[in-house]
Design a protein around this motif. Structure first.
Motif, PDB file in Angstrom:
ATOM      1  N   SER A  45      -5.975 -26.699  17.377  1.00 50.14           N
ATOM      2  CA  SER A  45      -7.392 -27.084  17.372  1.00 50.14           C
ATOM      3  C   SER A  45      -7.673 -28.125  18.443  1.00 50.14           C
ATOM      4  O   SER A  45      -8.776 -28.174  19.001  1.00 50.14           O
ATOM      5  CB  SER A  45      -7.788 -27.632  15.997  1.00 50.14           C
ATOM      6  N   ASP A  61     -11.377 -20.301  16.160  1.00 53.28           N
ATOM      7  CA  ASP A  61     -10.316 -21.140  15.589  1.00 53.28           C
ATOM      8  C   ASP A  61     -10.095 -20.705  14.142  1.00 53.28           C
ATOM      9  O   ASP A  61     -10.881 -21.030  13.255  1.00 53.28           O
ATOM     10  CB  ASP A  61     -10.735 -22.613  15.665  1.00 53.28           C
ATOM     11  N   GLU A  62      -9.042 -19.950  13.929  1.00 53.64           N
ATOM     12  CA  GLU A  62      -8.698 -19.416  12.607  1.00 53.64           C
ATOM     13  C   GLU A  62      -9.893 -18.760  11.926  1.00 53.64           C
ATOM     14  O   GLU A  62     -10.277 -19.154  10.822  1.00 53.64           O
ATOM     15  CB  GLU A  62      -8.117 -20.531  11.742  1.00 53.64           C
TER      16      GLU A  62
END
Ligand SMILES: Nc1ncnc2c1ncn2[C@@H]1O[C@H](COP(=O)(O)OP(=O)(O)OP(=O)(O)O)[C@@H](O)[C@H]1O
Ligand SMILES: [Mg+2]
Lengths: 273, 227
Positions: free
Chosen positions: B42, B162-163
């Motif tokens: 991240s 992001d995920e």
């Protein structure tokens, strides 16, 4: 904020009142020059013309001996002894005089020194200043002090109002911080993000301006009769209503400035713009 | 178009998030970034979008040197990057279509354009029938698709996810990945951060593996391998 604007409005009205009170009183200051009873009317009129030509002098009024006697008699109509005394005297004991008004009260010393020159000395019996001067100076001082106090109060309350508004806006910013975060991520420009908060501040200012005007309505109607007793020439009721637009304009201006300043500070500090 | 030059990020003295990261991403690439929790995935994204500044090194995005951008220059950068988060970050008070339209509104696009593009994109992510629902009325997968729609509506050069599949079941996760592949086929660079082994392995694209803030592997047709 309403309170600040209310005080601000009071300050304006107070200043108007104080100014007109002083103007009224200033109008009552004058110098009287009493001439010897043997001075001819022509000579007095000559002096009057020369005084009138001075740039400091606003107005010179000639009061002849007859006129003086007349008004003296009028004032003491009821007083038997004075009337009898006048009859016994047979001739007019009063002197003719000139009443001089200056354009500015500070110019009286200049006029007095002019009157003290040699040519006039043998014509003039005496020169009197009305006692008003002292009172007027005192009043002017009081008005000035009160005015300063009002300004100080307005400043202090303004600072408080800015803080209160600031806090309200910070709370809004805080409660919408997720939204702000999303705006940021999507690429919203700072203007786009801060715009609504600035508008919020401005709206507070406008609202407070109208509220303070509304608050003033009952206060004016309560105060007007008292002011009328003290100074018949001043009509604050009339002043308030005939200047309603101008006063509302001042209030709006001041309110919007306060609101904008608060919201800009809030946005700068808490949106890091 | 994207390059990290010897980038390090230290949040505070006892947590080094990234160390000496060198990375170049070409236009139209589809890359996966994998690594354990706390590996610094991240952080790479945050440096790319200018949310954090690198402690050392330089981050380039197209013509921008991200680490040197002033706050008022950020919006221009952000508009070229569509971002999708694990936790969606939708506005709860706006419907699906309003959330998507929002990305155009902040750019000051005319209403006519918004009316034209939003249904198109909703259709593309298969949510035309959910346009007027609020986020709390949508399932996780639907919300994620709204987020992707928002990320791609202004045709950014890069979409970063992001995920995005973190809390979706395998079927919905697969849908999301298909959507990202579709976006990539349309010419957009896609950066996918994920923990999902099956997804990475089935994609068979470039994989960057991070461990403890360092790149330990960068393979063109990579697999999900840790340590
Ligand atoms: N704002 C912050 N302040 C201090 N330390 C931070 C901050 N953000 C991240 N870190 C630390 O930096 C390191 C890398 O964090 P990062 O969020 O990049 O990991 P990640 O690879 O995304 O992990 P995950 O898979 O759990 O999302 C971690 O050790 C984390 O504790
Ligand atoms: Mg992470």
């Amino acid at each position: 904020m309403t309170l600040v604007l209310f005080v601000f409005l009071n300050l304006i009205i107070f200043n108007v009142l104080a100014d007109s009170a002083l103007a009224i009183l200033r109008d009552k200051i004058d110098i009287s020059v009493y001439f010897q009873t043997n001075v001819s009317e022509d000579d007095i009129l000559k002096v009057q013309r020369s005084l009138a030509s001075l740039s400091e002098v606003k107005d010179v009024e000639y009061i002849s001996r007859d006129l003086a006697l007349q008004s003296f008699k009028d004032r003491h109509k009821e007083d038997q002894t004075i009337n009898q005394a006048l009859e016994v005297l047979g001739e007019n004991p009063l002197s003719a005089s000139l009443n001089i008004k200056a354009k500015d009260p500070r110019d009286y010393p200049v006029i007095v020194s002019y009157l003290n020159n040699e040519n006039l000395n043998n014509l003039v019996d005496q020169v009197t200043y009305s006692q008003n001067q002292l009172i007027i100076n005192r009043l002017a001082n009081i008005a000035e002090t009160a005015g300063k106090g009002g300004v100080a109060l307005t400043v202090i309350l303004s600072v408080i109002a800015v803080f209160v508004t600031l806090n309200t806006i910070i709370l809004t910013i805080y409660s919408t911080r997720d939204e702000i975060g999303v705006m940021r991520l999507v690429g919203a420009a700072n203007k786009f993000i801060s715009g609504p908060y600035i508008i919020q501040g401005v709206l507070y200012g406008i609202l407070a301006a109208f509220l303070s005007m509304l608050l003033m309505v009952p206060l004016i109607s309560v105060a007007a009769p008292y002011v009328k007793v003290l100074m018949p020439e001043v009509n604050i009721n009339g002043y308030f209503y005939s200047n309603l637009l101008k006063l509302t304009g001042y209030q709006l201006g001041f309110g919007v400035v306060l609101g904008t300043v608060s919201s800009i500070i809030a946005v700068r500090r808490y949106l890091k713009i | 178009m994207i390059s990290f030059q010897n980038v390090s990020k230290v949040y505070n003295s006892h947590s080094v998030a990234l160390e000496g990261v060198n990375l170049t991403i070409q236009p139209k690439e589809f890359i996966c970034i994998v690594g354990r929790n706390g590996a610094g995935k991240s952080t790479i994204i945050k440096l790319l979008i200018g949310e954090e500044k690198p402690t050392k090194g330089r981050v380039f995005f197209g013509p921008y040197e991200v680490n040197k951008l002033k706050p008022q220059e950020m919006p221009a950068l952000r508009r070229q990057i569509g971002i999708v988060f694990q936790d969606f970050r939708l506005l709860p008070t706006k419907t699906a279509q309003e959330n998507i339209a929002f990305a155009l509104e902040v750019e000051g696009r005319p209403q006519s354009e918004i009316d034209e593009f939003v249904p198109q994109v909703l259709d593309m992510v298969g949510l035309a029938h959910r346009a007027r629902n609020f986020p709390h009325e949508l399932s996780g997968g639907e919300k994620q698709r709204v987020a992707i729609a928002r990320a791609m509506i202004n045709r950014p050069a890069v979409v970063v996810a992001d995920e995005p599949t973190g809390n979706l079941d395998p079927i919905h996760a697969g849908d999301i990945v298909k959507l990202l592949l579709k976006i990539n086929e349309l010419g957009t660079t896609v950066i996918l951060v994920t923990h999902n082994r099956e997804i990475v392995n089935s994609l068979n694209r470039r994989v960057i593996s991070l461990d403890n803030g360092r790149i330990i592997r960068d393979e063109a047709n990579g697999k999900y391998v840790l340590a």
